[in-house]
Scaffold this active site. Structure first.
Site, PDB file in Angstrom:
ATOM      1  N   PHE A 207       0.828  -1.209   0.000  1.00 17.89           N
ATOM      2  CA  PHE A 207       0.000   0.000   0.000  1.00 17.89           C
ATOM      3  C   PHE A 207       0.858   1.252   0.000  1.00 17.89           C
ATOM      4  O   PHE A 207       1.831   1.362   0.768  1.00 17.89           O
ATOM      5  CB  PHE A 207      -0.908   0.011   1.232  1.00 17.89           C
ATOM      6  N   GLY A 209       0.072   5.442   0.316  1.00 24.70           N
ATOM      7  CA  GLY A 209      -0.974   6.444   0.514  1.00 24.70           C
ATOM      8  C   GLY A 209      -0.761   7.212   1.796  1.00 24.70           C
ATOM      9  O   GLY A 209       0.354   7.321   2.302  1.00 24.70           O
ATOM     10  N   LEU A 230       3.789  -0.657   3.914  1.00 26.22           N
ATOM     11  CA  LEU A 230       3.141   0.651   3.962  1.00 26.22           C
ATOM     12  C   LEU A 230       4.140   1.746   3.588  1.00 26.22           C
ATOM     13  O   LEU A 230       5.125   1.958   4.299  1.00 26.22           O
ATOM     14  CB  LEU A 230       2.585   0.922   5.367  1.00 26.22           C
ATOM     15  N   GLU A 231       3.881   2.420   2.490  1.00 24.04           N
ATOM     16  CA  GLU A 231       4.652   3.613   2.137  1.00 24.04           C
ATOM     17  C   GLU A 231       3.718   4.796   2.304  1.00 24.04           C
ATOM     18  O   GLU A 231       2.780   4.982   1.529  1.00 24.04           O
ATOM     19  CB  GLU A 231       5.171   3.547   0.701  1.00 24.04           C
ATOM     20  N   LEU A 232       3.985   5.610   3.335  1.00 26.38           N
ATOM     21  CA  LEU A 232       3.026   6.637   3.739  1.00 26.38           C
ATOM     22  C   LEU A 232       3.587   8.040   3.496  1.00 26.38           C
ATOM     23  O   LEU A 232       4.266   8.269   2.509  1.00 26.38           O
ATOM     24  CB  LEU A 232       2.629   6.398   5.196  1.00 26.38           C
TER      25      LEU A 232
END
Length: 463
Positions: A207, A209, A230-232
């Site tokens: 993901f 976002g 998770l790349e946030l």
């Protein structure tokens, strides 16, 4: 009753693409096909997987003009830059293809008399890739290529802003001869994406976002014992030391802050400058920003396009106005940028000084064309301020003293540390973040980790 998603182009505020959302039955069939075909794909030789990936990259490269124009209309990136994203896709893809031979080979251990011992990497199954709109090809390919090379199947859900990117990626691999069902896309709203994560039919979620959405993904995946990358967000800092090359530092920082209209998770959003260079840096930075051409992205002379929507632009306007009300000084006269009418997606860039960490513009992700600049008296103060953030994606230091800069870099809380550059992903290096910037990693040889599991072989020979 069919449901639809509409892509409103930030260029003219009109509908550019309309797609029917997947029905529940279609989602079930896609996931079932992905599960069944993956088991066959896992038996395919690595050489065949590599061949198909190479052909897919060739197709993307040969169609980059068309894809660039589509990207321009979907997200508003100036046409002079839009097609370059495909070049980045090819660079990353070629690196991962080359690395796969070593990474996916048998892992030997020390010899032991009477025994054969080794490890192999097995595919994990179905990978669900949830990709963002701001770099829709680059972020997606970081997971797609290694997942396929490792023998997984992939289901791709793209942002409602960039549905054509999902379709074109699947088209590229279909053209390359990838068997049906190995790589599919789904047009989904948020609740539908949640149902896919909760379905029990996927083995890993990649993901990219917002932090808020990342937290939701963790909840959706909880208790299933599946992988989750998770790349946030980011609020990435740069520090210009007193020994820095001022012109080079200013040019690099401003490019890193305003490319793609600042809509990058690793864009420079806050700058700390040694007091001896502070006034000169601000003057140089201001000169550079006034040279941007805010305009219609389809025109070649445009160097700064609109934000993805007027709501995103207004969010940045609020941050800037709040900071000015709290005492910040702005350096760019927005009247130089006629398309900024105060309420559209077209937003004048801004450089702010007299800022502090009491202001949201210095602590909350802006995701737009604004940067705050603070004067600092020492390396220690700069590192303290750089670390004073809930994010930790990238950080940059500009200095001629590489040894000192490297030592400072070890003190900075970040996933990627740069000296004398910023806002770049090197495919040979792991892309990762700490704190609220995410967990897990892509790219580099370690980018295959999330898409494989180790299997140990421990064989005792007779007698």
């Amino acid at each position: 009753m069919a449901l639809y998603q509409k892509t409103i182009s930030p260029i003219d505020g009109k509908e550019y693409v309309c797609r029917e959302l997947a029905t529940e039955s279609h989602v079930r069939s896609v996931l079932a096909l992905s599960q069944s075909t993956q088991r066959v794909w896992a038996q395919t030789s690595l050489e065949e997987r590599k061949r198909i990936c190479v052909k897919a990259l060739d197709w993307l490269q040969s169609n980059q003009e068309k894809l660039g124009l589509e990207l321009c209309w979907q997200i508003g990136r100036p046409i002079r830059y839009a097609k370059n994203e495909i070049a980045g896709v090819v660079e990353r893809g070629e690196f991962m293809i080359a690395a796969s031979e070593k990474v996916l080979s048998t892992i030997s251990v020390a010899e032991k008399t009477g025994y054969t011992r080794y490890m192999e990497r097995e595919p994990i199954g179905v990978v669900f890739v949830v990709a963002p709109w701001n770099y829709p090809y680059l972020t997606a390919i970081n997971s797609i290529i290694p997942a396929l090379l490792a023998g997984n199947s992939v289901v791709l859900k793209h942002s409602a802003q960039t549905p054509l990117c999902a379709e074109r990626l699947v088209e590229a691999f279909e053209h390359a001869g990838l068997p049906k069902g190995i790589f599919q896309y789904l047009h989904l709203n948020h609740s539908m994406a949640e149902s896919v994560v909760r379905s029990g039919e996927v083995n890993h979620v990649a993901f990219t976002g917002s932090v808020k959405a990342g937290r939701a993904m963790e909840q959706f995946a909880a208790g299933q014992f599946i992988g989750l990358g998770l790349e946030l967000g980011g609020k990435d800092p740069a520090y210009v030391r007193e020994d820095a090359n001022l012109d080079s530092a200013a040019e690099t920082v401003i490019e890193g802050a305003f490319f793609n209209t600042g809509q990058s998770c690793c864009a420079i959003e806050r700058v700390y400058v040694h007091h001896s260079l502070y006034e000169s840096f601000v003057e140089r930075a201001t000169q550079l920003v006034t040279k941007y051409q805010l305009g219609i992205p389809t025109e070649e002379e445009t160097t700064l396009g609109p934000l993805v929507c007027s709501e995103a632009a207004n969010f940045v306007r609020v941050q800037v106005n709040e900071a000015v009300a709290q005492g910040a000084q702005y350096h760019i006269d927005k009247r130089l940028f006629e398309l900024d009418d105060g309420n559209s997606a077209y937003l004048a860039p801004q450089v702010l000084t007299n800022v502090s960490h009491s202001m949201r513009v210095m602590t909350e992700e802006s995701f737009g064309p604004v940067v705050g600049v603070m004067s600092v008296s020492s390396d220690e103060e700069a590192v303290m301020l750089m670390n004073d953030s809930e994010y930790g994606l990238t950080s940059s230091i500009f200095t001629r003293d590489i040894e000192c800069g490297t030592e400072l870099g070890r003190k900075v809380q970040t996933g990627t540390f740069f000296i004398n550059r910023c806002d770049y992903l090197d495919p040979a290096l792991a892309w990762t973040g700490i704190k609220h910037s995410g967990r897990g990693h892509t790219l580099s040889e370690f980018g295959f980790d999330a898409f494989t599991r180790l299997k140990s072989f421990h064989i005792k020979h007779p007698n």
